[in-house]
Design a protein around this motif. Structure first.
Motif, short mmCIF file in Angstrom:
data_model
loop_
_atom_site.label_atom_id
_atom_site.label_comp_id
_atom_site.label_asym_id
_atom_site.label_seq_id
_atom_site.Cartn_x
_atom_site.Cartn_y
_atom_site.Cartn_z
N GLU A 1 -2.10 41.91 24.52
CA GLU A 1 -2.70 41.18 25.63
C GLU A 1 -1.66 40.25 26.23
O GLU A 1 -0.64 39.96 25.60
CB GLU A 1 -3.90 40.37 25.14
N HIS B 1 -2.73 44.65 28.18
CA HIS B 1 -4.01 44.33 28.81
C HIS B 1 -3.92 42.92 29.40
O HIS B 1 -3.54 41.97 28.70
CB HIS B 1 -5.14 44.42 27.79
N ALA C 1 -7.80 44.54 24.60
CA ALA C 1 -6.68 45.09 23.84
C ALA C 1 -7.10 45.42 22.41
O ALA C 1 -6.72 46.46 21.85
CB ALA C 1 -5.51 44.12 23.85
N ALA D 1 -8.80 39.67 28.02
CA ALA D 1 -7.68 40.58 27.78
C ALA D 1 -7.52 40.84 26.28
O ALA D 1 -7.23 41.97 25.87
CB ALA D 1 -6.40 40.01 28.37
#
Length: 402
Positions: A118, A142, A182, A178
């Motif tokens: 992330e 991500h 992830a 995020a």
């Protein structure tokens, strides 16, 4: 105050720093975490690994990063002298490259075929994409859609470096979301992939592993400052979101009782406004998030609260478990700086010293600027300038109408 602070004694075998940390993961994932822990413990004992990492730090990252005495800023403020540990001068522009190189080498050692991570402000994403390009492993990052729009320069860099960038639109579309995205992707294939966490957070061994890779910052700073000034700094400060840059510089000073350690959190639009700040250690309480026990900002039903910071890399409702422990035993003092004070520090350092800091790092600079006038001129404050502000320049210019 409990004083068992030697970094080698923390965490314990189960990944706990006092009551914080651990491995709060599903049973089928525990084996994957244990495999990573075992591989890490094995690789750090190998001289060839240590030699390769040291060579990359020197010839690829550009370490050691220097310490700069901000004389004009100190003179303008009056009082204490402010010094900056220049992690912003590292390759990729921040401290993140320190642990990303270690994680990429670990992934290669374990035979992983993909690295997942992330990113908030994009610095971890850029650093990991860089490290993965260097060792030849595919990388998937991500990132919240809000942060993608805010941190466009880093998004462009990640794409140039060849990573697969996944836009996360759920929730607030920022760092916490995020991380969720992830982690879910990692759960699909923990055997062939590795989740390279971007801070001293998550299940064991990541808080330990990221701290260890980042501890070079503090080891350098302690030796550099003592050599130049014949003594240690009186204060060491760093911004805290998850807390990797802070643990990186704090670790070397934990046993120096004369050195006051100060972590600076984002007060956002005010810590009295729920959902408008990310001051986890200032107003949060012990809880669980992302596979660990730590201080958490929670809603009444126990779910993670909405958070806000002008700095995307600090926009997180949890914090590293070691920070939680250090708060409880009183070794580190945690303060908060709001968006307005952060912006003022960003502009002041830029125009007085010619150094454009990251908005994350500007929180620590702001605290030093607040504190310096209250202290004597023989007092030294060492700030970990964890990143540079290239990524934030357009956003700040637009916000301030520059």
């Amino acid at each position: 105050m409990t004083r068992q602070l030697d970094a080698s004694l923390m965490p314990d075998a189960n990944g706990f720093f006092g009551p914080y940390g651990g491995q709060l993961v599903p049973p089928h994932l525990k084996q994957a975490m244990d495999d990573i822990a075992a591989a890490y413990d094995k690789i750090v004992q190998r001289q060839d690994f240590q030699d390769e990492l040291a060579q990359l730090f020197a010839d690829y990252v550009g370490r050691p990063s220097p310490i700069f005495h901000a004389r004009r800023l100190s003179q303008q403020l009056g009082g204490a002298q402010i010094h900056l540990k220049r992690e912003d001068l590292n390759h990729t522009g921040a401290h993140k490259i320190n642990h990303c190189l270690g994680e990429a080498l670990l992934a290669k050692f374990m035979g992983k075929t993909k690295v997942i991570a992330e990113t908030g402000a994009g610095q971890h994403g850029v650093a990991l994409a860089t490290a993965c390009a260097l060792v030849g492993i595919p990388c998937e990052i991500h990132m919240g859609q809000v942060d993608i729009e805010k941190e466009h320069p880093n998004v462009t860099k990640m794409r140039i470096l060849g990573c697969n960038l996944v836009a996360v639109t759920r929730g607030q579309a920022t760092l916490k979301d995020a991380v969720d995205s992830a982690f879910e992707e990692y759960l699909k294939d923990p055997v062939n992939t590795i989740y390279a966490i971007g801070s001293v957070v998550g299940p064991h061994p990541f808080p330990k592993m990221v701290r260890d890779f980042q501890s070079i910052v503090g080891r350098e700073a302690r030796e550099q400052f003592q050599k130049k000034h014949g003594k240690l700094p009186d204060y060491v400060s760093a911004c805290v979101g998850g807390g990797s840059n802070a643990m990186g510089i704090f670790t070397a000073f934990l046993d120096d009782e004369g050195v006051k350690l100060v972590g600076v959190e984002p007060a956002g639009e005010g810590i009295d406004k729920p959902g408008k700040h990310a001051a986890t250690l200032s107003v949060g309480k012990p809880g669980e998030i992302h596979g660990m026990k730590c201080y958490v900002l929670e809603n009444a039903d126990g779910t993670p609260a909405a958070v806000h910071s002008i700095a995307s890399g600090l926009d997180y409702p949890g914090v590293g478990p070691q920070h939680s422990y250090l708060k409880d035993i009183g070794r580190v003092q945690y303060e908060a700086v709001d968006d307005a004070e952060c912006l003022n520090a960003f502009m002041t350092l830029s125009r007085v010293e010619g150094i454009i800091p990251a908005l994350e790092s500007s929180h620590a600079v702001a605290w030093a600027m607040r504190m310096a006038p209250t202290l004597g001129k023989d007092t030294n404050i060492l700030v970990n300038l964890s990143g540079r502000g290239d990524k934030d320049a357009d956003y700040v210019a637009k916000r301030l109408g520059i």
